[in-house]
Scaffold this motif. Sequence first.
Motif: not given
Length: 482
Positions: A291-311
């Motif tokens: 649907r939107d690979p760019d949105a997936l990339a942004r979500t990935a950036g939030l997941h990988t920013a910290k050791a948990s999904a807090e962001e």
Amino acid sequence: MGLTSSRLQAASLLLLALLIGGGFAMRGHTAPDERSDGPLPDPPVRVLRTSAPDPFAYSEAKRKDFERRAAAGLSHVLYVKSPGGIVASARRTARYRPLIERIARRSSLNPDLIEAIVLLESAGRADAAADPELEGAVGLTQILAATGQGLLAMEIDTGASRDLTAKIAQARLGGRPRRVRRLEAQRRRVDQRFDPKEALEGTARYLISSRRALRREDLAVVSYHMGVGNLTNVIEDFGEGATPSYVRLYFDSSPNRHAAAYRRLASLGDDSATYFWRVLAARSIMRSYRRDPDALARTAGLHTAKASAEEVLHPPGSTPVFEDPEALEDAYRAGELRPFPAEPKRTGLRRARQMGDLARRLKRGRRLYRGLRPESYALALYFTRMVRRAGGGSKPLVVTSTVRDQTYQDLLTTSNPEATTEYSLHTTGYAFDLFRRYSGKRQAEAVQFALDRLEALNLIAWVREPAAVHITVSKDAKALTG
């Protein structure tokens, strides 16, 4: 010598000035929890009513919502462990979609679930191998040698496969791509797990067989990792006659309800209990990729920013941060924060003595740094109730840290290596830290149950630190404040 009238007048003016100045000085150094506009509010201690309905208790009406929550709550591992990143993994997996659809159509299986298994198991890599001896999981759908040879009737010669794998590695090192392709073709013939078509057809045969045995497609997917025998035992332990959906089997089992089923799930110890949620997370990722690979990339950036999904729960830029002590004071007065009380007997939570230790260096009282947003405080109470009901005993859990402002956070980074110099969820009021010292094994196990279950409900993101568990609370916890 006496004062003249002019001197008396001057002295009076000086005294008045000193008094006025002293008044301003006193107002600037009022009790640390007060400002010129009065003391901070001190609301009554809030506890969860035992008679109140539990908004997160399982019911069949919530099945779809719980599936959605679990897929989101358990998705973090896919983002942080996907080789080359989740977008690259989704791109590799998507190449097999036409083949997956053909096989699924012939087998009356859901192609989205098969595709999700591919993403989860191998990240779309046909040559993925978990075991250098190749007796373990291999290929696009990570089939064990014994399972492939026996149950799935696949051609698998692990000895020949190992030899060819070693030769392939040598050819790659030697920069001989044509030889690599020739050897890979030979390996696909002696070990069909390396052949995408054969691997997918083998997985389809497994799912058809297990669906027939378990009478549900969701349970068939669960069994792909757990095994039909183990899952059958869990269902028998759960009881209640009719075969339950997996969402009910998981969320309606706990240390104090359907306890035998819960204990068996917990005893597996290989993430089998949460496998289905990660498959659903993979399905959601593949849909997002198309649907939107760019949105997936942004979500990935939030997941990988910290050791948990807090962001992911509270993205930076869209979540308000308390910049300074004045912002905290305003938030308390507006009801956006509530004090964290020192009432362990009533709340089950003990406030650590050192909480807010650095407040003095900011010329503030500790109380300013002893609070949470109402939904986070309610979640902390809910967490404690879960621990106690799970057999964790009545000894209070110790909370070491709650809200901070950015000024406090910056000061903390100079002395605490665990404190981030970047965006901290403590500065939003949505995070608290739980001291990792428990009354015994039973309380430790109950705490782990509560962490796992609340994460599966996507109500928290958490990470284990050396001395504490750092917990970030979702806005969805607002349902607990009613």
